[in-house]
Design a protein around this motif. Structure first.
Motif, PDB file in Angstrom:
ATOM      1  N   CYS A   1      -5.908  67.361  75.935  1.00 52.15           N
ATOM      2  CA  CYS A   1      -5.405  66.596  77.085  1.00 52.15           C
ATOM      3  C   CYS A   1      -3.929  66.843  77.380  1.00 52.15           C
ATOM      4  O   CYS A   1      -3.515  66.754  78.542  1.00 52.15           O
ATOM      5  CB  CYS A   1      -5.633  65.097  76.864  1.00 52.15           C
ATOM      6  SG  CYS A   1      -7.361  64.594  76.824  1.00 52.15           S
ATOM      7  N   CYS A   2      -3.125  67.111  76.371  1.00 48.06           N
ATOM      8  CA  CYS A   2      -1.673  67.184  76.557  1.00 48.06           C
ATOM      9  C   CYS A   2      -1.266  68.527  77.160  1.00 48.06           C
ATOM     10  O   CYS A   2      -1.881  69.559  76.906  1.00 48.06           O
ATOM     11  CB  CYS A   2      -0.953  66.967  75.224  1.00 48.06           C
ATOM     12  SG  CYS A   2      -1.092  65.278  74.602  1.00 48.06           S
ATOM     13  N   LYS A   3      -0.162  68.507  77.923  1.00 45.96           N
ATOM     14  CA  LYS A   3       0.375  69.719  78.542  1.00 45.96           C
ATOM     15  C   LYS A   3       1.414  70.392  77.658  1.00 45.96           C
ATOM     16  O   LYS A   3       1.622  71.595  77.746  1.00 45.96           O
ATOM     17  CB  LYS A   3       1.000  69.363  79.899  1.00 45.96           C
ATOM     18  CG  LYS A   3       0.006  68.832  80.924  1.00 45.96           C
ATOM     19  CD  LYS A   3       0.707  68.252  82.130  1.00 45.96           C
ATOM     20  CE  LYS A   3       1.361  69.316  82.985  1.00 45.96           C
ATOM     21  NZ  LYS A   3       0.365  70.165  83.668  1.00 45.96           N
ATOM     22  N   VAL A   4       2.098  69.601  76.830  1.00 52.89           N
ATOM     23  CA  VAL A   4       3.119  70.138  75.934  1.00 52.89           C
ATOM     24  C   VAL A   4       2.467  70.371  74.572  1.00 52.89           C
ATOM     25  O   VAL A   4       1.724  69.520  74.065  1.00 52.89           O
ATOM     26  CB  VAL A   4       4.322  69.187  75.819  1.00 52.89           C
ATOM     27  CG1 VAL A   4       5.401  69.773  74.910  1.00 52.89           C
ATOM     28  CG2 VAL A   4       4.899  68.897  77.197  1.00 52.89           C
ATOM     29  N   LYS A   5       2.769  71.506  73.966  1.00 52.66           N
ATOM     30  CA  LYS A   5       1.967  72.011  72.860  1.00 52.66           C
ATOM     31  C   LYS A   5       1.985  71.132  71.627  1.00 52.66           C
ATOM     32  O   LYS A   5       0.955  70.957  70.959  1.00 52.66           O
ATOM     33  CB  LYS A   5       2.458  73.416  72.503  1.00 52.66           C
ATOM     34  CG  LYS A   5       1.530  74.189  71.584  1.00 52.66           C
ATOM     35  CD  LYS A   5       1.971  75.638  71.461  1.00 52.66           C
ATOM     36  CE  LYS A   5       0.969  76.447  70.662  1.00 52.66           C
ATOM     37  NZ  LYS A   5       1.350  77.870  70.559  1.00 52.66           N
ATOM     38  N   TYR A   6       3.119  70.544  71.269  1.00 46.72           N
ATOM     39  CA  TYR A   6       3.236  69.880  69.962  1.00 46.72           C
ATOM     40  C   TYR A   6       3.354  68.359  70.049  1.00 46.72           C
ATOM     41  O   TYR A   6       3.544  67.712  69.016  1.00 46.72           O
ATOM     42  CB  TYR A   6       4.434  70.451  69.201  1.00 46.72           C
ATOM     43  CG  TYR A   6       4.298  71.928  68.911  1.00 46.72           C
ATOM     44  CD1 TYR A   6       3.381  72.386  67.974  1.00 46.72           C
ATOM     45  CD2 TYR A   6       5.054  72.864  69.606  1.00 46.72           C
ATOM     46  CE1 TYR A   6       3.229  73.742  67.719  1.00 46.72           C
ATOM     47  CE2 TYR A   6       4.908  74.223  69.362  1.00 46.72           C
ATOM     48  CZ  TYR A   6       4.000  74.654  68.420  1.00 46.72           C
ATOM     49  OH  TYR A   6       3.856  75.999  68.176  1.00 46.72           O
ATOM     50  N   THR A   7       3.236  67.774  71.239  1.00 48.15           N
ATOM     51  CA  THR A   7       3.284  66.306  71.303  1.00 48.15           C
ATOM     52  C   THR A   7       2.137  65.637  70.541  1.00 48.15           C
ATOM     53  O   THR A   7       2.321  64.532  70.015  1.00 48.15           O
ATOM     54  CB  THR A   7       3.292  65.832  72.770  1.00 48.15           C
ATOM     55  OG1 THR A   7       2.266  66.516  73.501  1.00 48.15           O
ATOM     56  CG2 THR A   7       4.636  66.063  73.408  1.00 48.15           C
TER      57      THR A   7
END
Length: 838
Positions: A241-247
């Motif tokens: 779901c996330c767009k930023v890799k490491y969140t």
């Protein structure tokens, strides 16, 4: 080999068998169909397909009364081969013919054995080589991801695996109930205690029957596989779901390592329980619904069953069905999340190309889970008690204000019936046969639930917080007035008297009064929510931070509204809104008694889901904030690096400040020495050639392999004037389990940790007259163990050569008796304390 080493090896075997059948086998069959998906999505697809298939395979074979390892093997292999042939656009016949030709060539001498072996090894070697190359390529391109995933797995093992080695027995009083239900499936007696969601029990039975793993070993260790999958599925959901890799890893570090949670939000992870197993399927169901909306929008209303988005609906239906097949509490949470998705995708949901498909899939998913239970009900099986309670909740039979208290009382009653001495194993011949009349877990009153927080997660650990849902009239547990039931009663008026109408106030005054009333109720609710979050979910050290955490968990609503305005990110914005509204609905569920809503779930249970889903909401909030700057302030690569830096920063703060969690240490209801003895006894004796005389937990552990006699029945048969003239146990071996220092069974006892040992003083006390678990709790356990110890001393004096010490430590001793089955010992003796007058 030490017991700790054996435990580790047993767990590795269980995890390998489970993941092999639910992930690797579906991956081998379906990889070509889903190869375009990301790894995290493929993992969820394989896992859901594997589990749902095994659950339904076992339940179908059980209902047909033909469940056996042979039928399970055939039911696993043949459909896999057929599906593999369809996926690769060939037929099973072609494969069989090719294999038959090779075998025929070998038998006719035209192909040598070395060539046949070479071709076989080349075929499987090519598969392994291809898989290894794909794995190596993935590690090379996603190195930090793999390091982080391995770190999370190690954290899970550290936080929850240590307890499996430190405390080897069952940690919850209802685990013997579930062991009993699975043991009955060995005799093709599914739903022995009544109709109940049996998906979890089907998986345990499959592993037991197919791989020969003892049921009690599975119930001891499978919970660690559960908790590992709970965390991995959360990570996979966030990665998808996330767009930023490491969140996503920020949420994982906070959930796993930070010492910010109330102990009861994760204590239940120490057991092998259906509710926690069902949690694994909630987030996959939500993600597949997200993916359906995204894929369906690209299809521009294309019709037909074979459109690509239909796959995601199938995966969603299987996941939602699994929640209901395992435990209906998880279905409630999945249903709330689906309601939140409906809010987030409100602009699309009610279009004809979406709504009808989703509605039909939901109905079919429920039918898939309900059909085995409906078939059993049609065959004469009554609903199990907790299922009747769930149906009464759905029908609105329970009042919202009393549900929590009623269920707490029901939980106590269930605990008093769980693995008790009343009727189970109380065979005067010494042979305890399975009680199919509904002993453990077979609640015929319809008032209890087998795995409730009152007996499992909170009370048994002795650490539970007061239940704020149990409120007095007009007040909650914090002394604040309740929002529910605040209507005032008018004084009595004569029927004939005319009621004067109050003067109509100006619109501005009425509007001001209405706004003030709503504002007071809202602030009152928020104050109560802060108190409840601190008491049930978060540690007390976070009193000041609770409002900020509540704001962060719902701030994706505002972020989602921003992204909805951006043409390319509308789907992402809808996901943010859905996750935030899920938290809103969960908060409402926890505070349902304040809002005058039905209490579908008590706060003890609800907090487990809130802590879990809160991490998804926080990760999505952080992801939305960081993504907000991508494109006009920073690049995607820098955003990824920034999120990785946050992960490292949080980890460093936790390590150097000492704010990290210590491994959980939950005391078991059975000593490690008892588990060690039981393991050796099962290994060294033929089936049903031994009897274990002990308190209660071993009853279900040895049920499939030996006999059990409860200590309380053994001692009562020699009590005073009721002493049996001749009492025997007709097995060649008899083992007596005696705790020199009685363990704490679910309550804090006065001798817990004090080193109080069995003594003549304790043996002089009268045997307890109560039944159920209370016989083995508090002072009663001390009395029972003391009596049993001195009976052994007297019997050993009579037969010194036939009775010997089998295993002994400072806290525990086990005696072994050898006897001739054709010349049995009379066990009914006067040991000095059974003939006393009180």
């Amino acid at each position: 080999m030490s017991m700790q080493t054996l435990t580790i090896l047993q767990f590795i075997g269980i995890l390998t068998a489970y993941l092999g059948m639910t992930v690797l086998l579906p991956a081998f069959v379906f990889y070509r169909k889903v190869s375009e998906e990301r790894f995290c999505v493929r993992f969820m697809i394989y896992f859901v397909i594997g589990n749902v298939y095994l659950m339904n395979l076992v339940m179908i074979l059980q209902l047909l009364h033909i469940s056996h390892w042979v039928t399970l093997f055939l039911g696993t292999v043949f459909p896999a081969v057929w599906t593999l042939a369809r996926v690769h656009n060939t037929t099973v016949k072609d494969g069989v013919i090719s294999a038959a030709k090779a075998v025929n060539s070998f038998l006719s001498g035209t192909m040598g054995g070395r060539l046949l072996l070479s071709k076989t090894l080349r075929f499987f070697g090519g598969l392994w080589k291809k898989g290894f190359l794909n794995l190596a390529r993935s590690i090379r391109h996603n190195f930090f991801d793999w390091v982080a995933v391995i770190g999370i797995i190690m954290l899970v093992f550290w936080q929850y695996g240590c307890n499996r080695i430190w405390n080897m027995g069952y940690c919850f009083s209802d685990m013997p109930v579930h062991t009993y239900w699975v043991n009955a499936m060995n005799r093709n007696e599914i739903y022995i205690a009544g109709v109940y969601p049996f998906g979890f029990h089907s998986i345990i039975y499959y592993l037991h029957e197919m791989f020969g793993i003892y049921t009690y070993v599975l119930f001891r260790l499978f919970g660690l596989a559960e908790v590992l999958l709970i965390h991995l599925v959360l990570l996979a959901f966030l990665k998808a779901c996330c767009k930023v890799k490491y969140t996503p890893y920020i949420a994982m570090v906070l959930y796993l390592a930070a010492d910010i949670w109330n102990d009861e939000t994760y204590n239940r992870y120490c057991g092998t329980l259906p509710q926690e197993f069902g949690m694994i399927f909630i987030l996959p169901a939500v993600y597949f619904l997200f993916a359906f909306f995204a894929d369906r929008k690209k299809e521009n209303g294309a019709k037909g069953r074979k459109v690509h988005s239909t796959r995601y609906l199938i995966y969603f239906g299987l996941s939602f069905s699994a929640t209901l097949a395992v435990h209906f509490y998880n279905t409630m949470i999945a249903g709330l999340f689906c309601m939140a998705v409906a809010v987030g995708f409100l602009g699309l949901l009610f279009r004809k190309e979406y709504f009808g498909r989703i509605l039909l899939t939901g109905i079919l998913s429920v039918l898939l889970a309900v059909l085995p239970m409906a078939a059993a009900f049609a065959m004469g099986k009554p609903p199990e008690g907790s299922l009747r309670w769930g149906l009464s909740i759905i029908s609105g039979a329970n009042a919202s204000s009393g549900d929590s208290d009623d269920r707490e009382q029901e939980d106590t009653e269930e605990d008093s019936r769980t693995d008790t001495s009343g009727g189970e194993g109380a065979d005067t011949t010494g042979q305890s046969e399975p009680d199919t009349s509904g002993g453990e877990g077979a609640d015929t009153t319809g008032q209890s639930e087998p795995d409730t927080s009152g007996g499992e997660g909170a009370d048994t650990a002795g650490q539970s917080e007061p239940d704020t849902s149990a409120q007095g009239e007009g007040e909650n547990s914090h002394g604040m007035p309740s929002l529910a039931g605040t209507e005032t009663q008018s004084p009595d008026i004569e029927p004939s008297a005319e009621i004067p109408k109050p003067p109509k106030q100006p619109l501005g005054v009425r509007l001001k009064t209405w706004i003030k009333g709503k504002w007071n109720k809202t602030t009152h609710f928020l104050e109560g929510l802060v108190f409840t979050m601190n008491a049930y979910v978060l540690s007390r050290i976070l009193v000041e931070a609770v409002p900020g955490i509540l704001i962060i968990s719902v701030c994706p609503i505002l972020l989602g509204l921003y992204y909805l305005g951006q043409r390319r990110t509308r789907h992402y914005g809808s996901m943010l809104i859905s996750v935030a509204f899920c938290m809103v609905f969960l908060y409402m569920m926890m505070m349902s008694s304040w809002l005058g809503l039905p209490s579908l779930m008590d706060q003890n249970r609800c907090r487990i889901y809130i802590a879990y889903m809160l991490m998804a909401s926080v990760a999505m909030a952080l992801d939305g904030m960081i993504s907000f700057f991508v494109g006009w302030i920073t690049t995607q690569t820098l955003a990824d690096a920034f999120s990785l830096g946050i992960v490292g920063f949080i980890s460093g703060v936790l390590i150097f400040s000492g704010a990290y969690r210590q491994p959980i240490n939950m005391k078991a209801f059975e000593s490690n020495e008892a588990i060690t003895c039981l393991t050796n006894i099962l290994k060294s004796n033929r089936r049903f050639h031994f009897t274990v005389v002990s308190a209660n937990d071993e009853l279900r552990m040895v049920e499939n392999d030996g006999y059990h006699y409860e200590i309380i029945h053994f001692l009562r048969s020699m009590e005073g004037e009721n002493q049996a003239e001749y009492m025997t146990i007709p097995t060649p071996k008899i083992y007596f389990f005696i705790e020199k220092i009685p363990v704490d069974y679910g309550v804090n006892q006065e001798y817990e940790g004090s080193g109080r040992r069995v003594s003549r003083e304790g043996a002089k006390k009268p045997l307890p007259n109560s039944g159920g678990l209370s016989v083995y709790q508090k002072e009663n356990r001390y009395t029972v163990m003391s009596r049993m110890y001195y009976w052994v001393q007297e019997f050993q004096a009579l037969y010194p050569n036939e009775m010997r010490i089998y295993y002994e430590t400072d806290n525990f001793i086990c005696y072994e008796v050898d006897q001739n089955p054709y010349r049995l010992f009379d066990l009914s003796i006067d040991y000095g304390y059974n003939s006393m007058e009180y």
